[in-house]
Scaffold this motif. Structure first.
Motif, mmCIF file in Angstrom:
data_model
loop_
_atom_site.group_PDB
_atom_site.id
_atom_site.type_symbol
_atom_site.label_atom_id
_atom_site.label_comp_id
_atom_site.label_asym_id
_atom_site.label_seq_id
_atom_site.Cartn_x
_atom_site.Cartn_y
_atom_site.Cartn_z
ATOM 1 N N VAL A 33 0.868 -1.169 0.000
ATOM 2 C CA VAL A 33 0.000 0.000 0.000
ATOM 3 C C VAL A 33 0.906 1.220 0.000
ATOM 4 O O VAL A 33 1.743 1.368 0.897
ATOM 5 C CB VAL A 33 -0.932 0.033 1.226
ATOM 6 N N ALA A 34 0.778 2.065 -1.003
ATOM 7 C CA ALA A 34 1.680 3.204 -1.165
ATOM 8 C C ALA A 34 0.944 4.510 -0.927
ATOM 9 O O ALA A 34 -0.244 4.644 -1.234
ATOM 10 C CB ALA A 34 2.300 3.198 -2.558
ATOM 11 N N ASP A 35 1.651 5.485 -0.381
ATOM 12 C CA ASP A 35 1.092 6.811 -0.103
ATOM 13 C C ASP A 35 1.743 7.860 -0.988
ATOM 14 O O ASP A 35 2.915 7.746 -1.359
ATOM 15 C CB ASP A 35 1.301 7.185 1.367
ATOM 16 N N GLU A 36 0.954 8.885 -1.303
ATOM 17 C CA GLU A 36 1.423 10.049 -2.069
ATOM 18 C C GLU A 36 2.129 9.635 -3.357
ATOM 19 O O GLU A 36 3.321 9.867 -3.551
ATOM 20 C CB GLU A 36 2.333 10.922 -1.197
ATOM 21 N N GLU A 65 -3.365 9.966 -2.653
ATOM 22 C CA GLU A 65 -2.956 9.983 -1.253
ATOM 23 C C GLU A 65 -2.609 8.583 -0.768
ATOM 24 O O GLU A 65 -1.703 8.393 0.039
ATOM 25 C CB GLU A 65 -4.057 10.590 -0.376
ATOM 26 N N SER A 66 -3.340 7.593 -1.271
ATOM 27 C CA SER A 66 -3.061 6.200 -0.923
ATOM 28 C C SER A 66 -3.580 5.300 -2.035
ATOM 29 O O SER A 66 -4.653 5.546 -2.594
ATOM 30 C CB SER A 66 -3.731 5.817 0.400
ATOM 31 N N THR A 67 -2.794 4.287 -2.390
ATOM 32 C CA THR A 67 -3.229 3.326 -3.403
ATOM 33 C C THR A 67 -2.670 1.962 -3.054
ATOM 34 O O THR A 67 -1.512 1.835 -2.647
ATOM 35 C CB THR A 67 -2.784 3.752 -4.814
#
Length: 264
Positions: A33-36, A65-67
């Motif tokens: 889960v990645a941010d920005e 913002e999150s993906t």
């Protein structure tokens, strides 16, 4: 135990049991889960019907913002790293449509490498990882990637210099430009290349508009394998922006290009 989903993209969840089959597995953590994440609306030509999607290989005015990865396959490499296949960006968000490699002992750090021809970003039409469905390694270290939408199994040779859907067609070249490692990267990355003869060599980094960012090598070099590092700075030593860059090996007789992604 590691679990992903193609219908409810939540990244990858990690579960553990001290005695599997006897003691129930309990939740440990979630990663992938990645941010920005910067992304742009770009053509992906997905075989599932989406011609374009937001994708994280270039910068734009869109920030996720999150993906989370929509994990369509999970496979361990011979070194114990987890290769996560991420469903096409047409469904699975800006990091979809390729394979991402994670160190499960440091999963909170994000992926340390990207594997495969991400929605054909290399423009070759070969080894396109649109809908990942699994990976396997042979005894020689060669990697086989399965793809659902293109109905293919693609062979990446151990030095990642060749790719084909037909193992018999993979012929090693005297010139090799390997995929940088790690990729995506921060703060620096390693670029390996091989030349079959002593000659003048240049290794340059360009942005996607074709402008020179930095010259890494510009000299006479002996035949053999060489390694150079890039620290994500331009010619004057300033850190570049997050995004995709092209690195090029150029000699008197050949020009080879690959892409890499710098993240802040």
């Amino acid at each position: 135990m590691y679990i992903g989903s193609t219908w409810n993209g939540h990244g990858v969840t990690h579960w553990n049991s001290t005695v599997p089959g006897v003691i129930q597995h309990t939740f440990v953590d979630t990663f992938a889960v990645a941010d920005e994440i910067d992304a742009c609306w770009d053509e992906i030509g997905s075989a599932m019907g989406a011609d374009s999607a937001y994708i994280a290989w270039c910068e734009d005015d869109t920030l996720f913002e999150s993906t989370a990865l929509w994990a369509s396959s999970l496979d361990f490499s011979p070194d114990g790293d987890l290769l996560v296949g991420a469903l096409t960006a047409g469904w699975g968000g800006p990091l979809g449509g390729t394979y991402w490699m994670f160190d499960v002992n440091e999963s909170g750090e994000g992926p340390f490498a990207q594997v495969g021809n991400w929605h054909d970003w290399e423009g070759t039409g070969e080894g396109v990882t649109d809908g990942p469905r699994g990976a396997a390694w042979d005894a020689d270290g060669d990697l086989y990637l399965a793809d659902f939408y293109s109905n293919g199994v693609y062979l990446y040779t151990a030095d990642y210099s060749s790719v084909s859907d037909d193992p018999k067609s993979v012929v090693p070249s005297g010139y090799v430009l390997k995929q940088n490692y790690p990729n995506p990267f921060n703060p620096d990355t390693k670029i390996e290349f091989t030349i079959p003869a002593s000659e003048h060599v240049s290794v340059n980094v360009y942005n996607l508009e074709g402008r020179l960012v930095k010259t890494l090598v510009d000299q006479e070099m002996r035949s053999g394998q060489h390694v150079v590092r890039w620290d994500g700075t331009n010619q004057v030593g300033t850190k570049v922006a997050t995004g995709m860059y092209i690195y090029q090996l150029k000699t008197n007789s050949t020009v080879l290009n690959r892409r890499m992604t710098f993240v802040k």
